[in-house]
Design a protein around this motif. Structure first.
Motif, PDB file in Angstrom:
ATOM      1  N   ILE A  65       0.823  -1.201   0.000  1.00 18.53           N
ATOM      2  CA  ILE A  65       0.000   0.000   0.000  1.00 18.53           C
ATOM      3  C   ILE A  65       0.861   1.258   0.000  1.00 18.53           C
ATOM      4  O   ILE A  65       1.801   1.395   0.790  1.00 18.53           O
ATOM      5  CB  ILE A  65      -0.934   0.030   1.225  1.00 18.53           C
ATOM      6  N   VAL A  66       0.532   2.174  -0.878  1.00 23.26           N
ATOM      7  CA  VAL A  66       1.147   3.503  -0.913  1.00 23.26           C
ATOM      8  C   VAL A  66       0.048   4.511  -0.612  1.00 23.26           C
ATOM      9  O   VAL A  66      -0.925   4.626  -1.361  1.00 23.26           O
ATOM     10  CB  VAL A  66       1.779   3.803  -2.286  1.00 23.26           C
ATOM     11  N   GLY A  67       0.179   5.212   0.516  1.00 22.44           N
ATOM     12  CA  GLY A  67      -0.819   6.204   0.884  1.00 22.44           C
ATOM     13  C   GLY A  67      -0.815   7.367  -0.082  1.00 22.44           C
ATOM     14  O   GLY A  67       0.197   7.667  -0.715  1.00 22.44           O
ATOM     15  N   CYS A  68      -1.959   8.043  -0.191  1.00 20.47           N
ATOM     16  CA  CYS A  68      -2.050   9.161  -1.128  1.00 20.47           C
ATOM     17  C   CYS A  68      -3.045  10.200  -0.627  1.00 20.47           C
ATOM     18  O   CYS A  68      -4.118   9.860  -0.114  1.00 20.47           O
ATOM     19  CB  CYS A  68      -2.473   8.662  -2.511  1.00 20.47           C
ATOM     20  N   VAL A  69      -2.674  11.461  -0.762  1.00 18.31           N
ATOM     21  CA  VAL A  69      -3.557  12.586  -0.467  1.00 18.31           C
ATOM     22  C   VAL A  69      -3.669  13.417  -1.737  1.00 18.31           C
ATOM     23  O   VAL A  69      -2.650  13.769  -2.342  1.00 18.31           O
ATOM     24  CB  VAL A  69      -3.012  13.450   0.688  1.00 18.31           C
ATOM     25  N   ALA A  70      -4.899  13.725  -2.139  1.00 18.36           N
ATOM     26  CA  ALA A  70      -5.120  14.458  -3.389  1.00 18.36           C
ATOM     27  C   ALA A  70      -5.496  15.904  -3.110  1.00 18.36           C
ATOM     28  O   ALA A  70      -6.357  16.188  -2.267  1.00 18.36           O
ATOM     29  CB  ALA A  70      -6.226  13.783  -4.192  1.00 18.36           C
ATOM     30  N   TYR A  71      -4.848  16.789  -3.820  1.00 18.71           N
ATOM     31  CA  TYR A  71      -5.216  18.209  -3.832  1.00 18.71           C
ATOM     32  C   TYR A  71      -5.548  18.547  -5.284  1.00 18.71           C
ATOM     33  O   TYR A  71      -4.658  18.769  -6.105  1.00 18.71           O
ATOM     34  CB  TYR A  71      -4.074  19.075  -3.321  1.00 18.71           C
ATOM     35  N   ALA A  72      -6.832  18.544  -5.598  1.00 18.33           N
ATOM     36  CA  ALA A  72      -7.249  18.734  -6.981  1.00 18.33           C
ATOM     37  C   ALA A  72      -8.678  19.238  -7.021  1.00 18.33           C
ATOM     38  O   ALA A  72      -9.499  18.884  -6.165  1.00 18.33           O
ATOM     39  CB  ALA A  72      -7.134  17.422  -7.755  1.00 18.33           C
ATOM     40  N   PHE A  73      -8.976  20.056  -8.029  1.00 22.15           N
ATOM     41  CA  PHE A  73     -10.330  20.522  -8.258  1.00 22.15           C
ATOM     42  C   PHE A  73     -10.787  19.963  -9.598  1.00 22.15           C
ATOM     43  O   PHE A  73     -10.320  20.386 -10.661  1.00 22.15           O
ATOM     44  CB  PHE A  73     -10.388  22.048  -8.270  1.00 22.15           C
ATOM     45  N   ALA A  74     -11.674  18.981  -9.524  1.00 23.91           N
ATOM     46  CA  ALA A  74     -12.157  18.324 -10.737  1.00 23.91           C
ATOM     47  C   ALA A  74     -13.633  18.010 -10.576  1.00 23.91           C
ATOM     48  O   ALA A  74     -14.131  17.811  -9.461  1.00 23.91           O
ATOM     49  CB  ALA A  74     -11.363  17.046 -11.009  1.00 23.91           C
ATOM     50  N   ARG A  75     -14.316  17.966 -11.692  1.00 19.90           N
ATOM     51  CA  ARG A  75     -15.751  17.688 -11.681  1.00 19.90           C
ATOM     52  C   ARG A  75     -16.109  16.859 -12.910  1.00 19.90           C
ATOM     53  O   ARG A  75     -15.673  17.171 -14.022  1.00 19.90           O
ATOM     54  CB  ARG A  75     -16.544  18.995 -11.709  1.00 19.90           C
ATOM     55  N   GLY A  94      -7.143  24.521 -12.368  1.00 19.03           N
ATOM     56  CA  GLY A  94      -5.919  24.769 -11.623  1.00 19.03           C
ATOM     57  C   GLY A  94      -4.996  23.562 -11.590  1.00 19.03           C
ATOM     58  O   GLY A  94      -5.295  22.493 -12.128  1.00 19.03           O
ATOM     59  N   PRO A  95      -3.850  23.724 -10.914  1.00 19.04           N
ATOM     60  CA  PRO A  95      -2.881  22.619 -10.808  1.00 19.04           C
ATOM     61  C   PRO A  95      -3.373  21.543  -9.848  1.00 19.04           C
ATOM     62  O   PRO A  95      -4.140  21.816  -8.929  1.00 19.04           O
ATOM     63  CB  PRO A  95      -1.625  23.320 -10.278  1.00 19.04           C
ATOM     64  N   SER A  96      -2.941  20.327 -10.080  1.00 21.56           N
ATOM     65  CA  SER A  96      -3.291  19.195  -9.212  1.00 21.56           C
ATOM     66  C   SER A  96      -2.021  18.645  -8.579  1.00 21.56           C
ATOM     67  O   SER A  96      -0.941  18.708  -9.166  1.00 21.56           O
ATOM     68  CB  SER A  96      -3.992  18.093 -10.013  1.00 21.56           C
ATOM     69  N   ARG A  97      -2.184  18.090  -7.382  1.00 22.11           N
ATOM     70  CA  ARG A  97      -1.022  17.555  -6.676  1.00 22.11           C
ATOM     71  C   ARG A  97      -1.454  16.324  -5.877  1.00 22.11           C
ATOM     72  O   ARG A  97      -2.452  16.357  -5.167  1.00 22.11           O
ATOM     73  CB  ARG A  97      -0.444  18.620  -5.738  1.00 22.11           C
ATOM     74  N   PHE A  98      -0.685  15.240  -6.008  1.00 21.44           N
ATOM     75  CA  PHE A  98      -0.960  14.012  -5.280  1.00 21.44           C
ATOM     76  C   PHE A  98       0.272  13.675  -4.440  1.00 21.44           C
ATOM     77  O   PHE A  98       1.351  13.433  -4.989  1.00 21.44           O
ATOM     78  CB  PHE A  98      -1.288  12.872  -6.241  1.00 21.44           C
ATOM     79  N   VAL A  99       0.092  13.674  -3.130  1.00 23.47           N
ATOM     80  CA  VAL A  99       1.194  13.397  -2.207  1.00 23.47           C
ATOM     81  C   VAL A  99       1.144  11.923  -1.841  1.00 23.47           C
ATOM     82  O   VAL A  99       0.110  11.425  -1.377  1.00 23.47           O
ATOM     83  CB  VAL A  99       1.084  14.267  -0.938  1.00 23.47           C
ATOM     84  N   ILE A 100       2.253  11.207  -2.033  1.00 23.26           N
ATOM     85  CA  ILE A 100       2.274   9.772  -1.773  1.00 23.26           C
ATOM     86  C   ILE A 100       3.382   9.407  -0.788  1.00 23.26           C
ATOM     87  O   ILE A 100       4.363  10.133  -0.633  1.00 23.26           O
ATOM     88  CB  ILE A 100       2.447   8.962  -3.072  1.00 23.26           C
ATOM     89  N   GLY A 101       3.200   8.273  -0.130  1.00 18.33           N
ATOM     90  CA  GLY A 101       4.199   7.762   0.801  1.00 18.33           C
ATOM     91  C   GLY A 101       3.804   6.375   1.250  1.00 18.33           C
ATOM     92  O   GLY A 101       2.615   6.020   1.262  1.00 18.33           O
ATOM     93  N   ASP A 102       4.782   5.547   1.612  1.00 21.56           N
ATOM     94  CA  ASP A 102       4.494   4.174   2.030  1.00 21.56           C
ATOM     95  C   ASP A 102       3.540   4.149   3.215  1.00 21.56           C
ATOM     96  O   ASP A 102       3.648   4.971   4.136  1.00 21.56           O
ATOM     97  CB  ASP A 102       5.779   3.446   2.403  1.00 21.56           C
TER      98      ASP A 102
END
Length: 337
Positions: A143-153, A164-172
């Motif tokens: 499993i790789v954890g993920c947090v999404a910062y994105a505006f999508a519809r 706008g820009p999107s960003r996905f932060v991941i980590g074990d």
């Protein structure tokens, strides 16, 4: 010659569609898991993405389940309450070295053992998220954890709008080496700007959780944008109280480096006129993420003896609004938006 990485995205809502559009132009063997009208549209017309005034249509490979070969990376991009069913569509494609990346809001099932609540409480709270232990059956090391910062519809099946820009932060999910996260980055490209590695996913998840809890319920109840939540004099104190409650709960769970309430208010305000994902789901008549963003939080608060009075009240009101939307009465129709 290095082969193209096999990447599967399961769940074609707003975030899954955004990810698919972002990865479709890369040298990867990309497959998508969808269903219903979305699947038919993807198979017949492709995926359409509207961003920065441009409209792009991508030809994609989509089916009701992952391909019958082991994947290198699987991105689970459904709502939290969809994950137990969604994981059934990709389980056969998970091998010993597959990286599974759940991109969801709320407290993920894999984080519970790291919150200092004991095995019995973990099992009890996990029953809210994963009642049949389908998610828990996945090896934690994959499993790789993920947090999404994105505006999508999702505008309609097979069509997504991104602002706008999107960003996905991941980590074990387990351990601090980020071996799996670096593997994901290796498959996607070391200079990737869409994904970023964090050495502290627990903090990343909790900071995003505080923003979600402080905005999603109120956005449904007040039908306003992120900016509206923090500029309205009547709503702003409630947002602040929710941020404070989740901060206190995080501290009780020994999570460090959580941002203070003023920082949270600043981040929410920067969201501008965007609608939360829960408000979008509410207007579309879809189920709301009340378990992952609400019920789990309340259960953790009771276990840690942290009062979450404002959060619990707003959760209850949102659940009532969800139940009552489009309810027909004998004297007419009550529309709760």
């Amino acid at each position: 010659m290095k082969r193209e990485p096999r990447i599967c995205i399961a769940g074609m809502g707003a975030i899954g569609s955004l990810l698919a559009a972002s990865l479709s132009s890369r040298p990867v063997n990309l497959s998508l898991v969808a269903r219903g009208e979305t699947l038919r549209t993807l198979q017949q017309n492709g995926l359409t993405c509207r961003k920065d005034g441009q409209v792009t249509t991508f030809r994609v490979s989509a089916d009701i389940r992952a391909p019958d070969e082991i994947q290198d990376v699987i991105l689970l991009a459904g709502k939290a309450h969809h994950l137990p069913d969604l994981v059934q569509t990709i389980r056969h494609a998970v091998g010993p070295e597959t990286c599974v990346v759940p991109v969801v809001n709320g407290v993920p099932w894999w984080l519970l053992p790291q919150l200092g609540i004991g095995p019995e409480a973990v099992a009890r709270v996990n029953g809210i998220l994963d009642p049949e232990n389908r998610l828990s059956a996945l090896p934690p090391t994959c499993i790789v954890g993920c947090v999404a910062y994105a505006f999508a519809r999702v505008e309609k099946p097979g069509e997504v709008s991104v602002e706008g820009p999107s960003r996905f932060v991941i980590g074990d999910a387990v351990g601090g080496s980020n071996t799996q996260a670096r593997t994901v980055m290796g498959w996607l490209g070391e200079k990737d700007t869409l994904f970023q590695i964090s050495t502290d996913m627990k903090t990343e998840i909790w900071n995003k959780l505080s923003l979600n809890v402080a905005t999603n319920f109120l956005s449904v109840l007040c039908e306003t944008t992120l900016e509206g939540l923090v500029t309205d004099a009547a709503i702003r104190p409630l947002v602040s109280r929710c941020l404070s409650e989740i901060l206190m709960l995080g501290q009780a769970c020994s999570i460090e480096r959580l941002f203070p309430v003023p920082k949270g208010m600043e981040i929410i305000s920067a969201g501008g006129t965007h609608a939360t994902s829960m408000l979008q789901d509410f207007h579309a008549g879809r189920p709301l993420e009340l378990a992952a963003l609400g019920d789990v939080i309340i259960a953790l608060g009771r276990h840690k003896s942290v009062p979450l009075t404002t959060t619990e009240t707003l959760l209850g009101l949102t659940r009532y609004a969800s139940t009552r939307r489009n309810t027909t009465h004998t004297k007419g129709t009550l529309h709760v938006h």
